[in-house]
Scaffold this motif. Structure first.
Motif, PDB file in Angstrom:
ATOM      1  N   MET A   1       0.824  -1.199   0.000  1.00  0.00           N
ATOM      2  CA  MET A   1       0.000   0.000   0.000  1.00  0.00           C
ATOM      3  C   MET A   1       0.862   1.255   0.000  1.00  0.00           C
ATOM      4  N   VAL A   2       1.935   1.262   0.789  1.00  0.00           N
ATOM      5  CA  VAL A   2       2.819   2.427   0.835  1.00  0.00           C
ATOM      6  C   VAL A   2       3.438   2.647  -0.544  1.00  0.00           C
ATOM      7  N   GLU A   3       3.848   1.573  -1.206  1.00  0.00           N
ATOM      8  CA  GLU A   3       4.453   1.701  -2.518  1.00  0.00           C
ATOM      9  C   GLU A   3       3.480   2.344  -3.505  1.00  0.00           C
ATOM     10  N   ALA A   4       2.214   1.966  -3.454  1.00  0.00           N
ATOM     11  CA  ALA A   4       1.203   2.553  -4.344  1.00  0.00           C
ATOM     12  C   ALA A   4       1.037   4.041  -4.065  1.00  0.00           C
ATOM     13  N   ARG A   5       1.063   4.435  -2.809  1.00  0.00           N
ATOM     14  CA  ARG A   5       0.939   5.862  -2.468  1.00  0.00           C
ATOM     15  C   ARG A   5       2.152   6.641  -2.962  1.00  0.00           C
ATOM     16  N   GLU A   6       3.329   6.074  -2.807  1.00  0.00           N
ATOM     17  CA  GLU A   6       4.545   6.736  -3.283  1.00  0.00           C
ATOM     18  C   GLU A   6       4.513   6.863  -4.807  1.00  0.00           C
ATOM     19  N   ARG A   7       4.085   5.815  -5.474  1.00  0.00           N
ATOM     20  CA  ARG A   7       3.988   5.846  -6.939  1.00  0.00           C
ATOM     21  C   ARG A   7       3.016   6.935  -7.374  1.00  0.00           C
ATOM     22  N   HIS A   8       1.889   7.016  -6.694  1.00  0.00           N
ATOM     23  CA  HIS A   8       0.901   8.051  -7.017  1.00  0.00           C
ATOM     24  C   HIS A   8       1.475   9.444  -6.753  1.00  0.00           C
ATOM     25  N   ALA A   9       2.172   9.603  -5.639  1.00  0.00           N
ATOM     26  CA  ALA A   9       2.781  10.895  -5.305  1.00  0.00           C
ATOM     27  C   ALA A   9       3.776  11.303  -6.385  1.00  0.00           C
ATOM     28  N   LEU A  10       4.600  10.365  -6.852  1.00  0.00           N
ATOM     29  CA  LEU A  10       5.573  10.657  -7.892  1.00  0.00           C
ATOM     30  C   LEU A  10       4.879  11.003  -9.205  1.00  0.00           C
ATOM     31  N   THR A  11       3.804  10.300  -9.514  1.00  0.00           N
ATOM     32  CA  THR A  11       3.044  10.573 -10.735  1.00  0.00           C
ATOM     33  C   THR A  11       2.519  12.000 -10.732  1.00  0.00           C
ATOM     34  N   VAL A  12       1.891  12.398  -9.626  1.00  0.00           N
ATOM     35  CA  VAL A  12       1.330  13.747  -9.535  1.00  0.00           C
ATOM     36  C   VAL A  12       2.444  14.789  -9.511  1.00  0.00           C
ATOM     37  N   LEU A  13       3.487  14.529  -8.749  1.00  0.00           N
ATOM     38  CA  LEU A  13       4.607  15.464  -8.669  1.00  0.00           C
ATOM     39  C   LEU A  13       5.198  15.710 -10.055  1.00  0.00           C
ATOM     40  N   CYS A  14       5.445  14.654 -10.796  1.00  0.00           N
ATOM     41  CA  CYS A  14       6.033  14.775 -12.123  1.00  0.00           C
ATOM     42  C   CYS A  14       5.119  15.573 -13.052  1.00  0.00           C
ATOM     43  N   GLY A  15       3.833  15.320 -12.960  1.00  0.00           N
ATOM     44  CA  GLY A  15       2.879  16.002 -13.827  1.00  0.00           C
ATOM     45  C   GLY A  15       2.674  17.468 -13.503  1.00  0.00           C
ATOM     46  N   GLU A  16       2.998  17.861 -12.283  1.00  0.00           N
ATOM     47  CA  GLU A  16       2.689  19.227 -11.878  1.00  0.00           C
ATOM     48  C   GLU A  16       3.883  19.973 -11.288  1.00  0.00           C
ATOM     49  N   ILE A  17       5.083  19.468 -11.563  1.00  0.00           N
ATOM     50  CA  ILE A  17       6.272  20.076 -10.975  1.00  0.00           C
ATOM     51  C   ILE A  17       6.478  21.510 -11.443  1.00  0.00           C
ATOM     52  N   THR A  18       6.132  21.818 -12.674  1.00  0.00           N
ATOM     53  CA  THR A  18       6.313  23.177 -13.177  1.00  0.00           C
ATOM     54  C   THR A  18       5.509  24.174 -12.355  1.00  0.00           C
ATOM     55  N   GLU A  19       4.248  23.846 -12.088  1.00  0.00           N
ATOM     56  CA  GLU A  19       3.400  24.721 -11.295  1.00  0.00           C
ATOM     57  C   GLU A  19       3.884  24.813  -9.849  1.00  0.00           C
ATOM     58  N   LEU A  20       4.345  23.687  -9.319  1.00  0.00           N
ATOM     59  CA  LEU A  20       4.841  23.670  -7.943  1.00  0.00           C
ATOM     60  C   LEU A  20       6.119  24.500  -7.822  1.00  0.00           C
ATOM     61  N   ARG A  21       6.974  24.418  -8.817  1.00  0.00           N
ATOM     62  CA  ARG A  21       8.195  25.247  -8.813  1.00  0.00           C
ATOM     63  C   ARG A  21       7.838  26.730  -8.813  1.00  0.00           C
ATOM     64  N   ALA A  22       6.876  27.098  -9.647  1.00  0.00           N
ATOM     65  CA  ALA A  22       6.461  28.505  -9.722  1.00  0.00           C
ATOM     66  C   ALA A  22       5.892  28.970  -8.390  1.00  0.00           C
ATOM     67  N   GLU A  23       5.086  28.137  -7.758  1.00  0.00           N
ATOM     68  CA  GLU A  23       4.491  28.494  -6.463  1.00  0.00           C
ATOM     69  C   GLU A  23       5.566  28.620  -5.393  1.00  0.00           C
ATOM     70  N   CYS A  24       6.485  27.679  -5.347  1.00  0.00           N
ATOM     71  CA  CYS A  24       7.536  27.709  -4.323  1.00  0.00           C
ATOM     72  C   CYS A  24       8.514  28.856  -4.542  1.00  0.00           C
ATOM     73  N   ALA A  25       8.655  29.305  -5.783  1.00  0.00           N
ATOM     74  CA  ALA A  25       9.537  30.443  -6.058  1.00  0.00           C
ATOM     75  C   ALA A  25       9.044  31.698  -5.347  1.00  0.00           C
ATOM     76  N   LEU A  26       7.755  31.726  -5.011  1.00  0.00           N
ATOM     77  CA  LEU A  26       7.169  32.868  -4.309  1.00  0.00           C
ATOM     78  C   LEU A  26       7.247  32.708  -2.796  1.00  0.00           C
ATOM     79  N   GLN A  27       7.724  31.560  -2.341  1.00  0.00           N
ATOM     80  CA  GLN A  27       7.778  31.243  -0.918  1.00  0.00           C
ATOM     81  C   GLN A  27       9.168  31.541  -0.353  1.00  0.00           C
TER      82      GLN A  27
END
Length: 117
Positions: A1-27
């Motif tokens: 179960m933990v592996e599935a959650r990590e895989r999902h987290a990586l999937t979402v992170l990879c798909g949205e890293i550009t937006e997350l980088r932009a948001e964190c640049a303001l932090q």
């Protein structure tokens, strides 16, 4: 179960890293450094869910819920003629590209993604 959650987290992170980088640049610098650490761990294919929880400020269940809804600033709207997936199969992210267009690259590793049927 933990592996599935990590895989999902990586999937979402990879798909949205550009937006997350932009948001964190303001932090503050601490949050920017945390995102850098998350990216390093993700590239090395080590667990990132705990670090994402720290970055997003939630408990594990809340972080999983945020990830399932998409990270802040996420959006859709890509062509669907050709599908590409993670080059080493570490995540389930699928990317669409225009026919005969450039092969998409993983925003975390920079590696070319593989064509999927």
């Amino acid at each position: 179960m933990v592996e599935a959650r990590e895989r999902h987290a990586l999937t979402v992170l990879c798909g949205e890293i550009t937006e997350l980088r932009a948001e964190c640049a303001l932090q503050n610098e601490e949050r920017q450094n945390l995102l850098t650490r998350i990216e390093i761990e993700a590239r090395a294919r080590r667990p990132v869910l705990g670090l994402l929880r720290e970055l997003l400020g939630g408990v594990q269940e809340e972080t999983a819920r945020v990830l399932s809804a998409g990270l802040p600033g996420s959006s859709h709207g890509q062509a669907d003629e050709e599908r590409f997936g993670c080059s080493d199969g570490a995540c389930d992210r699928m990317c669409h590209a225009l026919p005969a267009g450039p092969v998409p690259r993983c925003p975390l590793t920079g590696e070319p993604m593989r064509r999927r049927l």
